[in-house]
Scaffold this motif. Structure first.
Motif, mmCIF file in Angstrom:
data_model
loop_
_atom_site.group_PDB
_atom_site.id
_atom_site.type_symbol
_atom_site.label_atom_id
_atom_site.label_comp_id
_atom_site.label_asym_id
_atom_site.label_seq_id
_atom_site.Cartn_x
_atom_site.Cartn_y
_atom_site.Cartn_z
ATOM 1 N N ALA A 253 71.704 73.259 64.138
ATOM 2 C CA ALA A 253 71.515 74.699 64.000
ATOM 3 C C ALA A 253 72.790 75.293 63.418
ATOM 4 O O ALA A 253 73.888 74.836 63.718
ATOM 5 C CB ALA A 253 71.221 75.335 65.354
ATOM 6 N N VAL A 254 72.631 76.289 62.563
ATOM 7 C CA VAL A 254 73.775 76.981 61.976
ATOM 8 C C VAL A 254 73.716 78.421 62.450
ATOM 9 O O VAL A 254 72.707 79.096 62.304
ATOM 10 C CB VAL A 254 73.738 76.932 60.435
ATOM 11 C CG1 VAL A 254 74.892 77.732 59.847
ATOM 12 C CG2 VAL A 254 73.774 75.491 59.948
ATOM 13 N N PHE A 255 74.815 78.890 63.028
ATOM 14 C CA PHE A 255 74.893 80.260 63.516
ATOM 15 C C PHE A 255 75.770 81.066 62.578
ATOM 16 O O PHE A 255 76.837 80.631 62.179
ATOM 17 C CB PHE A 255 75.480 80.289 64.930
ATOM 18 C CG PHE A 255 74.571 79.700 65.962
ATOM 19 C CD1 PHE A 255 73.700 80.508 66.672
ATOM 20 C CD2 PHE A 255 74.573 78.340 66.206
ATOM 21 C CE1 PHE A 255 72.853 79.966 67.618
ATOM 22 C CE2 PHE A 255 73.730 77.783 67.154
ATOM 23 C CZ PHE A 255 72.859 78.602 67.864
ATOM 24 N N GLN A 256 75.289 82.257 62.238
ATOM 25 C CA GLN A 256 76.029 83.146 61.346
ATOM 26 C C GLN A 256 76.099 84.525 61.981
ATOM 27 O O GLN A 256 75.232 84.892 62.766
ATOM 28 C CB GLN A 256 75.321 83.258 59.993
ATOM 29 C CG GLN A 256 75.166 81.940 59.275
ATOM 30 C CD GLN A 256 74.336 82.075 58.005
ATOM 31 O OE1 GLN A 256 73.494 82.945 57.874
ATOM 32 N NE2 GLN A 256 74.602 81.191 57.056
ATOM 33 N N VAL A 257 77.113 85.282 61.608
ATOM 34 C CA VAL A 257 77.236 86.674 62.038
ATOM 35 C C VAL A 257 77.250 87.527 60.778
ATOM 36 O O VAL A 257 78.060 87.307 59.872
ATOM 37 C CB VAL A 257 78.531 86.911 62.856
ATOM 38 C CG1 VAL A 257 78.649 88.379 63.257
ATOM 39 C CG2 VAL A 257 78.566 86.011 64.087
ATOM 40 N N TRP A 258 76.335 88.485 60.740
ATOM 41 C CA TRP A 258 76.216 89.403 59.603
ATOM 42 C C TRP A 258 76.477 90.822 60.090
ATOM 43 O O TRP A 258 76.006 91.219 61.150
ATOM 44 C CB TRP A 258 74.805 89.345 59.011
ATOM 45 C CG TRP A 258 74.499 88.058 58.320
ATOM 46 C CD1 TRP A 258 74.234 86.852 58.895
ATOM 47 C CD2 TRP A 258 74.424 87.850 56.917
ATOM 48 N NE1 TRP A 258 73.997 85.907 57.940
ATOM 49 C CE2 TRP A 258 74.106 86.489 56.711
ATOM 50 C CE3 TRP A 258 74.597 88.675 55.818
ATOM 51 C CZ2 TRP A 258 73.952 85.957 55.441
ATOM 52 C CZ3 TRP A 258 74.437 88.142 54.552
ATOM 53 C CH2 TRP A 258 74.116 86.787 54.374
#
Length: 61
Positions: A25-30
């Protein structure tokens, strides 16, 4: 956010119940359409990871 906050923090990960079967899983913050954090890649075998992002310069439109 109105300048009230300077840091976004989170613990990210995949639930322990999946064990090593958890997929990548790849977690990103936008923020307002801008990616401010990327590449927190975890699998089911990884412990939770802490993410801390400086958001003090974020301008709310």
């Amino acid at each position: 956010m109105g300048g009230k906050f300077s840091t976004f923090t989170a613990d990210i990960g995949i639930d322990d119940e999946v064990g090593e079967r958890g997929f990548l899983a790849v977690f990103q913050v936008w923020v307002d359409g801008i990616k401010v954090h990327n590449n927190s890649k975890v699998t089911g075998a990884d412990p939770a990871k802490k993410v801390e992002v400086d958001i003090s310069a974020v301008i709310v439109k």
